[in-house]
Design a protein around this motif. Sequence first.
Motif, PDB file in Angstrom:
ATOM      1  N   GLN A  76       0.822  -1.203   0.000  1.00 48.93           N
ATOM      2  CA  GLN A  76       0.000   0.000   0.000  1.00 48.93           C
ATOM      3  C   GLN A  76       0.861   1.260   0.000  1.00 48.93           C
ATOM      4  OE1 GLN A  76      -3.174   0.078   2.958  1.00 48.93           O
ATOM      5  NE2 GLN A  76      -3.316  -2.164   2.911  1.00 48.93           N
ATOM      6  N   ALA A  77       1.926   1.244   0.818  1.00 52.26           N
ATOM      7  CA  ALA A  77       2.821   2.407   0.887  1.00 52.26           C
ATOM      8  C   ALA A  77       3.513   2.630  -0.449  1.00 52.26           C
ATOM      9  CB  ALA A  77       3.850   2.201   1.992  1.00 52.26           C
ATOM     10  N   ALA A  78       3.956   1.534  -1.088  1.00 50.08           N
ATOM     11  CA  ALA A  78       4.629   1.649  -2.378  1.00 50.08           C
ATOM     12  C   ALA A  78       3.667   2.147  -3.455  1.00 50.08           C
ATOM     13  CB  ALA A  78       5.222   0.294  -2.777  1.00 50.08           C
ATOM     14  N   LEU A  79       2.415   1.660  -3.404  1.00 52.46           N
ATOM     15  CA  LEU A  79       1.417   2.094  -4.370  1.00 52.46           C
ATOM     16  C   LEU A  79       1.122   3.589  -4.203  1.00 52.46           C
ATOM     17  CD1 LEU A  79      -0.722   1.626  -6.549  1.00 52.46           C
ATOM     18  CD2 LEU A  79      -2.273   0.804  -4.758  1.00 52.46           C
ATOM     19  N   LEU A  80       1.040   4.038  -2.968  1.00 46.76           N
ATOM     20  CA  LEU A  80       0.789   5.456  -2.712  1.00 46.76           C
ATOM     21  C   LEU A  80       1.896   6.309  -3.318  1.00 46.76           C
ATOM     22  CD1 LEU A  80      -0.927   7.628  -1.326  1.00 46.76           C
ATOM     23  CD2 LEU A  80       0.466   7.262   0.730  1.00 46.76           C
ATOM     24  N   ARG A  81       3.150   5.851  -3.216  1.00 49.74           N
ATOM     25  CA  ARG A  81       4.277   6.595  -3.780  1.00 49.74           C
ATOM     26  C   ARG A  81       4.166   6.698  -5.298  1.00 49.74           C
ATOM     27  NH1 ARG A  81       9.520   8.182  -2.941  1.00 49.74           N
ATOM     28  NH2 ARG A  81      10.923   7.909  -4.734  1.00 49.74           N
TER      29      ARG A  81
ATOM     30  N   LEU B 280       1.426   6.616  -7.076  1.00 44.68           N
ATOM     31  CA  LEU B 280       0.345   7.533  -7.413  1.00 44.68           C
ATOM     32  C   LEU B 280       0.751   8.992  -7.197  1.00 44.68           C
ATOM     33  CD1 LEU B 280      -2.710   5.612  -5.881  1.00 44.68           C
ATOM     34  CD2 LEU B 280      -2.083   5.786  -8.288  1.00 44.68           C
ATOM     35  N   GLN B 281       1.575   9.241  -6.169  1.00 40.25           N
ATOM     36  CA  GLN B 281       1.979  10.610  -5.865  1.00 40.25           C
ATOM     37  C   GLN B 281       3.104  11.096  -6.764  1.00 40.25           C
ATOM     38  OE1 GLN B 281       2.860  10.190  -1.660  1.00 40.25           O
ATOM     39  NE2 GLN B 281       0.884  11.082  -1.055  1.00 40.25           N
ATOM     40  N   GLU B 282       4.106  10.243  -6.960  1.00 46.14           N
ATOM     41  CA  GLU B 282       5.338  10.661  -7.639  1.00 46.14           C
ATOM     42  C   GLU B 282       5.425  10.214  -9.088  1.00 46.14           C
ATOM     43  OE1 GLU B 282       7.139  12.707  -6.017  1.00 46.14           O
ATOM     44  OE2 GLU B 282       6.176  12.404  -4.057  1.00 46.14           O
ATOM     45  N   GLY B 283       4.629   9.192  -9.462  1.00 45.49           N
ATOM     46  CA  GLY B 283       4.697   8.690 -10.828  1.00 45.49           C
ATOM     47  C   GLY B 283       5.984   7.934 -11.109  1.00 45.49           C
ATOM     48  N   GLU B 284       6.523   7.245 -10.103  1.00 38.03           N
ATOM     49  CA  GLU B 284       7.748   6.476 -10.297  1.00 38.03           C
ATOM     50  C   GLU B 284       7.710   5.238  -9.412  1.00 38.03           C
ATOM     51  OE1 GLU B 284      10.615   9.454  -9.318  1.00 38.03           O
ATOM     52  OE2 GLU B 284      10.604   8.933  -7.171  1.00 38.03           O
ATOM     53  N   VAL B 285       8.408   4.173  -9.864  1.00 39.55           N
ATOM     54  CA  VAL B 285       8.468   2.917  -9.118  1.00 39.55           C
ATOM     55  C   VAL B 285       9.922   2.574  -8.822  1.00 39.55           C
ATOM     56  CG1 VAL B 285       6.356   2.016 -10.144  1.00 39.55           C
ATOM     57  CG2 VAL B 285       8.536   1.515 -11.241  1.00 39.55           C
ATOM     58  N   GLU B 286      10.097   1.808  -7.781  1.00 37.21           N
ATOM     59  CA  GLU B 286      11.412   1.299  -7.416  1.00 37.21           C
ATOM     60  C   GLU B 286      11.302  -0.203  -7.288  1.00 37.21           C
ATOM     61  OE1 GLU B 286      14.455   1.531  -3.626  1.00 37.21           O
ATOM     62  OE2 GLU B 286      13.391   3.357  -4.222  1.00 37.21           O
TER      63      GLU B 286
ATOM     64  N   ASP C 162      -4.836   7.610   3.485  1.00 40.31           N
ATOM     65  CA  ASP C 162      -4.341   8.459   2.406  1.00 40.31           C
ATOM     66  C   ASP C 162      -4.391   7.754   1.056  1.00 40.31           C
ATOM     67  OD1 ASP C 162      -2.440   6.669   3.236  1.00 40.31           O
ATOM     68  OD2 ASP C 162      -0.824   8.144   3.504  1.00 40.31           O
ATOM     69  N   LEU C 163      -4.169   6.430   1.057  1.00 41.17           N
ATOM     70  CA  LEU C 163      -4.275   5.685  -0.191  1.00 41.17           C
ATOM     71  C   LEU C 163      -5.737   5.593  -0.643  1.00 41.17           C
ATOM     72  CD1 LEU C 163      -3.084   3.979  -2.454  1.00 41.17           C
ATOM     73  CD2 LEU C 163      -3.180   1.982  -0.930  1.00 41.17           C
ATOM     74  N   PHE C 164      -6.623   5.405   0.313  1.00 42.01           N
ATOM     75  CA  PHE C 164      -8.050   5.354  -0.013  1.00 42.01           C
ATOM     76  C   PHE C 164      -8.496   6.631  -0.716  1.00 42.01           C
ATOM     77  CE2 PHE C 164     -12.318   6.655   1.506  1.00 42.01           C
ATOM     78  CZ  PHE C 164     -13.073   5.795   0.729  1.00 42.01           C
ATOM     79  N   PHE C 165      -8.079   7.782  -0.186  1.00 41.56           N
ATOM     80  CA  PHE C 165      -8.489   9.049  -0.794  1.00 41.56           C
ATOM     81  C   PHE C 165      -7.904   9.206  -2.198  1.00 41.56           C
ATOM     82  CE2 PHE C 165      -8.736  10.372   3.828  1.00 41.56           C
ATOM     83  CZ  PHE C 165     -10.110  10.257   3.878  1.00 41.56           C
TER      84      PHE C 165
END
Length: 562
Positions: free
Chosen positions: A344-349, A351-357, A391-394
């Motif tokens: 969930q934390a990684a998914l939120l990132r 959605l916010q930043e438009g980048e994956v690690e 925050d992810l829900f929103f």
Amino acid sequence: MSLTNITKIQLKELQDLSGQIRFDTDEGKIWLGEQRVLLMQLSTLASFRREIISLIGVELAKGFFLRLGYHSGLMDAELARKIRPGMRDEEVFLAGPQLYALKGLVKVRLLTMDIDIQGGRFNVEAEWVNSFEVDICLTELGLMNEPVCWTVLGYASGYSSSFMGRKIIFQETSCRGCGDDKCLIVGKTAEEWDDISSFEAHFNSDPIVADRYELQKQVASLRSRLMRYDHQYYGIGHSPAYKRTCQAVDKAARSKVPVLLLGETGVGKEVLARSVHMRSERAKQPFVAVNCAAIPADLLESELFGVDKGAYTGAVNSRAGRFERADGGTLFLDEVIELSPKAQAALLRVLQEGEVERVGGECTRKVDVRVISATNESLEEAVKAGRFRADLFFRLNVFPVHIPPLRERVEDIPLLIEHFLEKLYKEYGKKTLGLSNLAMEACLHYQWPGNIRELGSALERGVILTESNESISVEALFPGMVMPTEGGRLSNEGRMMEDPPVNGDGLLSQIIDKGISLEDVESGLMRVAMNRCGQNISQAARLLGLTRPALAYRLKKGVGKN
């Protein structure tokens, strides 16, 4: 079995057939087995025939009514096989002439009957008495220049062809409707007729009608293509509830925001997720679907975000995750509520930043992905319970779309059934007569907890269990389901009567109050049935709703003897 004995059965033994008729006056329906039937005035049918003849001419009208009767014969042959299993060919076949009489179409007086299904032998000659089509002509249309019993002739051919499993053709050699003394018919296998081209021509169309049918086929083809195109976008449905969902999907597609699809399991969330993708500017880019509940928690992050070589034991190569594979397109996260806290934390990132690690990686990668998520549980409740990040829900809940369950869009069920059956016929290489009317009623009243997925599974089971050219029954769709059978029935004298009461104040209660044992009840029923049928086991078995071997076994044990 002699023709004399057959005639006696034909005249006297209609209980197993008349017992299939049920008058459900509360619902305004009449049932013959699992098929809904109608009572209609003869004068109405006469007006209809006159109008059809006036509209398209005698020859085309004849073909119309032949085909109408043929289809009715197919349905009744199916009923005969179901209610007379294990009986002689002649006894099963007689259900056709008996149903003729029971429906008021015509009385059949058999003159010759020699049939053998295994040997492929079929020779039937009969006289038709009181044909309803003759009455129509004599009272409404006047004498015709040729035999007029078109519907019953088509019925005989359809019934016999289904019964024999091969093409049987009946011809009317004499008819009162064209001035003859009697209506006489002859039925033989198609190969035995010298020339049946004139008869079979009525199952085709003349050039004018053929052109019309060709245009209709082209329109139907274009409509089918449009529907398939529309299905790609929206799935199948025209009910108000589903239309509102499709309108919301259309609006969501034109935007770039995340979409949250809400609905019970099996409602078709992935279909609508694809609809959003295909109606968006990303339609030509990848659509990647992930079922979060189907991937083990310890592998979910690597599946979504990818993994670098050496990140863990077994990671011998670097691998892109679903986000990278969906770059430029759409990622559909089904059952998103099953994501682990870390995922969930990684998914939120993302959605916010438009980048994956990637897992085990040291650098980030830019991705342009639209996320569509779905769940059959309440994310709000999961947030309150601490199972899901607020925050992810929103972030996911920017554009929620509710998909109605199947029980709230009953109008769409016939369309969905047609769609599934078309696919199943191709898959299994067979074609049934579709759902019986009672089976369709069952589908329309069933609550469908598994929604469209359950409907598809039920129809697949129905197609597997049903032979070609037979109707899919309630039992094939819903094993063990008991449909209501209350309503008026016909007595042996043809009068309406109510079913005997079976509640606490009824017949069964009286039997118990009088201290009559189950063995005595069974013995008495069989004794009465055998006496009524002159000790004929087959006829008694029909009266009791048993197979002949089952009744013979009980009689052998001594139950039901005088």
